[in-house]
Design an enzyme around this catalytic site. Structure first.
Site, short mmCIF file in Angstrom:
data_model
loop_
_atom_site.label_atom_id
_atom_site.label_comp_id
_atom_site.label_asym_id
_atom_site.label_seq_id
_atom_site.Cartn_x
_atom_site.Cartn_y
_atom_site.Cartn_z
N HIS A 26 0.84 -1.20 0.00
CA HIS A 26 0.00 0.00 0.00
C HIS A 26 0.87 1.24 0.00
O HIS A 26 2.05 1.20 0.37
CB HIS A 26 -0.94 0.02 1.21
CG HIS A 26 -0.26 0.30 2.52
ND1 HIS A 26 -0.05 1.57 3.01
CD2 HIS A 26 0.28 -0.54 3.44
CE1 HIS A 26 0.58 1.51 4.16
NE2 HIS A 26 0.80 0.24 4.46
N CYS A 27 0.29 2.36 -0.47
CA CYS A 27 0.96 3.67 -0.40
C CYS A 27 0.14 4.55 0.53
O CYS A 27 -0.52 4.06 1.43
CB CYS A 27 1.12 4.27 -1.80
SG CYS A 27 -0.45 4.54 -2.65
N ALA A 28 0.15 5.84 0.32
CA ALA A 28 -0.53 6.76 1.24
C ALA A 28 -2.04 6.61 1.25
O ALA A 28 -2.69 6.79 2.27
CB ALA A 28 -0.16 8.20 0.90
N ARG A 30 -3.70 4.11 -1.27
CA ARG A 30 -4.14 3.02 -2.14
C ARG A 30 -3.55 1.67 -1.77
O ARG A 30 -2.42 1.58 -1.31
CB ARG A 30 -3.76 3.32 -3.60
CG ARG A 30 -4.55 4.44 -4.23
CD ARG A 30 -3.85 4.95 -5.47
NE ARG A 30 -2.73 5.83 -5.14
CZ ARG A 30 -1.73 6.10 -5.97
NH1 ARG A 30 -1.70 5.55 -7.17
NH2 ARG A 30 -0.77 6.91 -5.61
#
Length: 489
Positions: A26-28, A30
């Site tokens: 995951h990113c910030a 998504r």
């Protein structure tokens, strides 16, 4: 029982189950999935999950927009799905199994420049700020502010009337020079990092391309006597490659492949000594004798073609096409190539006429989202995606806006492309140049050369107004009505 148990169960089911997940991270905002069979993922059902704000596929990864709570949700989902924690780099490697040759090539280019983006953005902001305090004359000889003197030859700048700002202007160049003039160091480091080779060797190689012992690249065109190394049987010119992109890329890959090849033939017990020695020295020699001159020629050719095209009698046509097509390039990842071209233009011409169009495209995409915010103001769930997306667009990050809103409806994406095209024609038709690349949205005006700021401001207004009006208009057409029906709105 976890807070997101039901949503996690739904997502796992519609993603195709645990067996269909190769990698997830995951990113910030998504979740990023690399799926064994992307066709098993039901995007429509996933988007109907309450917690989910949208989906899209990019760079071989199926991405699910969750929002600020993604980290907590990811932990619960990973535990339920029985998938381990995975780094973003591992996810990128796994994602390449879903890419074709061209996509892999673009991914490699992105892997080189993506780690450099924070420095390039900071450098752009710094040069933009220096531009404001050192180039914009708005003061009289008495030191009084006068907007009427904006752009006048006899107007004084902040640097002219204040020792503090003069010192600040000089000090900030220390950082600007480090980022842009010594860019080859960052490039060769990024390549060694990407290739899994010794990063300090990449840094050393980059330093040898910009060493103070060499004739600075900016001084080469007018130099009468170029210093050289004399080997008796041959002479090699001592030319630096400050701000040069292609020579650094070529040299970086030569060093990486030399090191990887030597690791295979040199025994481990002596590899620490002989692999760096036999990789670095030939790489530096090849860089200065062969790759530097070739790369310089290639870079000059590319920058000349782009600059000549945009400043020719049909430059407006190039601008219209680029302004219209830049957003689709972002979808494919091809936009990463523009970083190298922009940097080469800055090196060759002291500025870039490509970057202003990129900033305008970002503004246009954000403006289309603003129109959708107004049109869908009663849809609270969508507002959670569209409002942050519009803000990030105006600050130069377009992906949330494009994938989360504009591409979902299609017609706002088209409206933004048209608005961007019109604004680009105004920019190029007025010969607008930026001193550097930087933040690609509204703050991008700080990077514009002073004499072009007013016309660029007009282009920015066009990039805001035209996409918004077109989005409102297209929403009432068959295209807009069908989009709302397709999305069940």
């Amino acid at each position: 029982m976890g807070k997101y148990k039901d949503s996690a169960e739904e997502l796992l089911e519609h993603i195709g189950g645990s067996d269909n997940i190769s990698v997830v991270t995951h990113c910030a905002t998504r979740m990023r999935f690399v799926l064994n069979d992307p066709k098993k993922a039901d995007a429509e059902k996933i988007e109907n999950i309450d917690l989910v704000k949208g989906t899209f596929t990019n760079a071989g990864q199926f991405q699910v927009i969750i929002g600020n709570e993604v980290a907590t949700f990811y932990n619960e989902f990973a535990k339920m799905a029985g998938v381990g924690d995975t780094s973003k780099d591992e996810a990128k490697v796994a994602a390449k199994q879903n890419m074709n040759f061209i996509q892999r090539l673009i991914s490699h280019l992105a892997d080189i420049f993506t780690p450099l983006i924070p420095a390039l953005v900071v450098g752009g902001l710094i040069l933009g700020f220096r531009n404001v305090i050192g180039s914009i004359g708005m003061f009289t000889e008495a030191g009084n502010f006068s907007f009427a003197m904006f752009g006048e030859e006899n107007a004084l700048t902040l640097v002219d009337i204040s020792q503090f700002w003069a010192g600040t202007h000089a000090f900030l160049w220390l950082i600007g020079e480090a980022i842009f003039h010594f860019l080859p160091v960052g490039i060769t480091w990024a390549i060694s990092r990407k290739m899994g080779t010794t990063q300090i060797l990449g840094i050393v190689l980059g330093i040898t391309l910009v060493s103070p012992q060499l004739l600075n690249a900016y001084g080469v065109p007018g130099a009468e006597d170029i210093p050289f190394w004399d080997f008796g049987f041959a002479q090699v010119e001592m030319i630096g490659y400050q701000a040069q992109v292609i020579p650094a890329i070529l040299a970086g890959f030569v060093l990486a492949y030399l090191e990887l090849g030597l690791r295979k033939v040199i025994p481990n017990v002596i590899s620490m000594i002989f692999v760096p020695f036999f990789a670095l020295i030939p790489a530096v020699l090849i860089a200065h004798v062969v790759l530097g001159p070739i790369g310089w020629t290639m870079g000059s050719w590319i920058s000349n073609v782009v600059y000549s095209g945009l400043t020719s009698s049909v430059g407006w046509l190039f601008a219209a096409i680029f302004g219209f097509a830049y957003a689709p390039l972002v979808i494919t990842g091809l936009h990463h190539m523009t970083n190298a071209i922009d940097l080469q233009l800055m090196s060759e011409f002291g500025g870039t006429n490509l970057w202003p169009m990129i900033a305008l495209s970002n503004i246009a995409q954000g403006s289309a989202v603003v129109a959708m915010i107004i049109l869908n103001r009663k849809d609270e769930k969508e507002q959670q995606v569209s409002v942050p997306a519009a803000i990030s667009c105006y600050l130069g990050v377009t992906e949330p806006a494009m994938f989360g809103i504009n591409l979902k409806y299609v017609f706002p994406f088209l409206a933004a492309m048209i608005g961007s095209s019109v604004a680009a024609v105004i920019s190029v038709g007025s010969n607008v140049m930026a001193n550097s690349i930087g933040v690609g949205g509204i703050p991008g005006i700080l990077s514009i050369q002073v004499q072009y700021m007013i016309i660029f401001f007009i282009a920015m207004i066009v990039a805001i107004v035209v996409p918004m009006l077109l989005t409102f208009a297209l929403a009432k057409t068959k295209m807009g009505v069908n989009a709302y029906k397709r999305l069940g709105k």
